[in-house]
Design a protein around this motif. Structure first.
Motif, PDB file in Angstrom:
ATOM      1  N   LEU A  13       0.787  -1.199  -0.075  1.00  0.00           N
ATOM      2  CA  LEU A  13       0.078  -0.057  -0.037  1.00  0.00           C
ATOM      3  C   LEU A  13       1.006   1.147   0.179  1.00  0.00           C
ATOM      4  CD1 LEU A  13      -3.085   0.858   0.223  1.00  0.00           C
ATOM      5  CD2 LEU A  13      -2.770   1.090   2.816  1.00  0.00           C
ATOM      6  N   LEU A  14       0.902   2.040  -1.094  1.00  0.00           N
ATOM      7  CA  LEU A  14       1.572   3.260  -1.127  1.00  0.00           C
ATOM      8  C   LEU A  14       0.600   4.499  -0.677  1.00  0.00           C
ATOM      9  CD1 LEU A  14       3.125   3.123  -4.657  1.00  0.00           C
ATOM     10  CD2 LEU A  14       4.148   2.501  -2.428  1.00  0.00           C
ATOM     11  N   TYR A  15       0.957   5.267   0.233  1.00  0.00           N
ATOM     12  CA  TYR A  15       0.210   6.244   0.886  1.00  0.00           C
ATOM     13  C   TYR A  15       1.002   7.657   1.124  1.00  0.00           C
ATOM     14  CZ  TYR A  15       3.213   5.493   4.998  1.00  0.00           C
ATOM     15  OH  TYR A  15       4.088   5.245   5.844  1.00  0.00           O
ATOM     16  N   ASP A  16       0.415   8.764   1.081  1.00  0.00           N
ATOM     17  CA  ASP A  16       1.102   9.947   1.387  1.00  0.00           C
ATOM     18  C   ASP A  16       1.661   9.957   2.801  1.00  0.00           C
ATOM     19  OD1 ASP A  16       1.619  12.525   1.778  1.00  0.00           O
ATOM     20  OD2 ASP A  16      -0.296  13.425   0.878  1.00  0.00           O
ATOM     21  N   GLY A  17       2.861  10.045   2.631  1.00  0.00           N
ATOM     22  CA  GLY A  17       3.544   9.721   4.128  1.00  0.00           C
ATOM     23  C   GLY A  17       3.605  11.021   4.834  1.00  0.00           C
ATOM     24  N   VAL A  18       3.154  12.322   4.200  1.00  0.00           N
ATOM     25  CA  VAL A  18       3.244  13.320   5.191  1.00  0.00           C
ATOM     26  C   VAL A  18       1.639  13.752   5.764  1.00  0.00           C
ATOM     27  CG1 VAL A  18       5.055  14.344   4.209  1.00  0.00           C
ATOM     28  CG2 VAL A  18       3.007  14.807   3.179  1.00  0.00           C
ATOM     29  N   CYS A  19       0.672  13.083   5.138  1.00  0.00           N
ATOM     30  CA  CYS A  19      -0.624  13.113   5.383  1.00  0.00           C
ATOM     31  C   CYS A  19      -1.193  12.427   7.071  1.00  0.00           C
ATOM     32  CB  CYS A  19      -1.653  12.443   4.449  1.00  0.00           C
ATOM     33  SG  CYS A  19      -3.213  12.517   4.719  1.00  0.00           S
ATOM     34  N   GLY A 125      -4.087  17.048   9.572  1.00  0.00           N
ATOM     35  CA  GLY A 125      -2.725  17.462   9.654  1.00  0.00           C
ATOM     36  C   GLY A 125      -1.842  17.316   8.657  1.00  0.00           C
ATOM     37  N   LYS A 126      -0.748  17.886   8.551  1.00  0.00           N
ATOM     38  CA  LYS A 126       0.128  17.299   7.648  1.00  0.00           C
ATOM     39  C   LYS A 126       1.524  17.606   8.305  1.00  0.00           C
ATOM     40  CE  LYS A 126       1.877  18.401   2.975  1.00  0.00           C
ATOM     41  NZ  LYS A 126       1.810  19.520   1.859  1.00  0.00           N
ATOM     42  N   TYR A 127       2.390  16.469   8.139  1.00  0.00           N
ATOM     43  CA  TYR A 127       3.916  16.316   8.410  1.00  0.00           C
ATOM     44  C   TYR A 127       4.752  16.903   7.678  1.00  0.00           C
ATOM     45  CZ  TYR A 127       1.447  12.826  11.665  1.00  0.00           C
ATOM     46  OH  TYR A 127       0.656  12.265  12.451  1.00  0.00           O
ATOM     47  N   ASP A 128       5.932  17.411   8.324  1.00  0.00           N
ATOM     48  CA  ASP A 128       6.950  18.034   7.573  1.00  0.00           C
ATOM     49  C   ASP A 128       7.864  16.908   6.632  1.00  0.00           C
ATOM     50  OD1 ASP A 128       6.517  20.603   8.049  1.00  0.00           O
ATOM     51  OD2 ASP A 128       7.864  20.529   9.941  1.00  0.00           O
TER      52      ASP A 128
END
Length: 142
Positions: A13-19, A125-128
């Motif tokens: 599973l590929l996901y948005d790592g900063v989401c 939220g969103k991570y750096d």
């Protein structure tokens, strides 16, 4: 109608790592994954870039991506709502009931998925940077 089932050698599973929501969803899947065979990679990772190189049409996709490789080596890629429904199929048990979502036409499912995706950073939220998995889970991340 759900896609035809096939014997799976692997699922990534590929996901948005900063989401924030995407990271929560990965933790949710890990918690309920009885098989413990699904693996994960951020879209921003080297593995994510390799998948996009093999499937150039993914370069414009801002979505969860499920990469399933059969025992024969054939790679099937699903995105958006269909990828989410495939994950519920994989989890099995009561989660499989959510695959009733297949009765909703894919364009409508994907429209709903995209509408949520547009507000996910504001809501969760969103991570750096991409979060690092704990040492005990690191082997499941590519």
């Amino acid at each position: 109608m759900p896609p035809a089932q096939s014997t799976q050698a692997s699922q990534v599973l590929l996901y948005d790592g900063v989401c924030g929501f995407c990271n929560w969803a990965v933790q949710f899947i890990i918690t309920w994954d009885k098989q413990k065979t699904m693996r994960f990679a951020a879209l921003q990772s080297e593995y994510g870039a390799q998948v996009v190189a093999r499937h150039p049409w993914l370069a414009t996709v801002d979505s969860v991506v499920l990469v399933e490789t059969t025992d024969a080596g054939t790679e099937q890629v699903t995105i958006r709502s269909t990828a989410a429904l495939r994950v519920f199929e994989y989890l099995g048990g009561w989660w499989r009931l959510l695959t009733i979502g297949y009765v909703i036409p894919r364009p409508l499912r994907d429209w709903l998925y995209d509408a949520f995706a547009k507000v996910r950073y504001r809501l969760f939220g969103k991570y750096d940077t991409c979060l690092l998995p704990s040492p005990d889970l690191r082997a499941r991340f590519l």
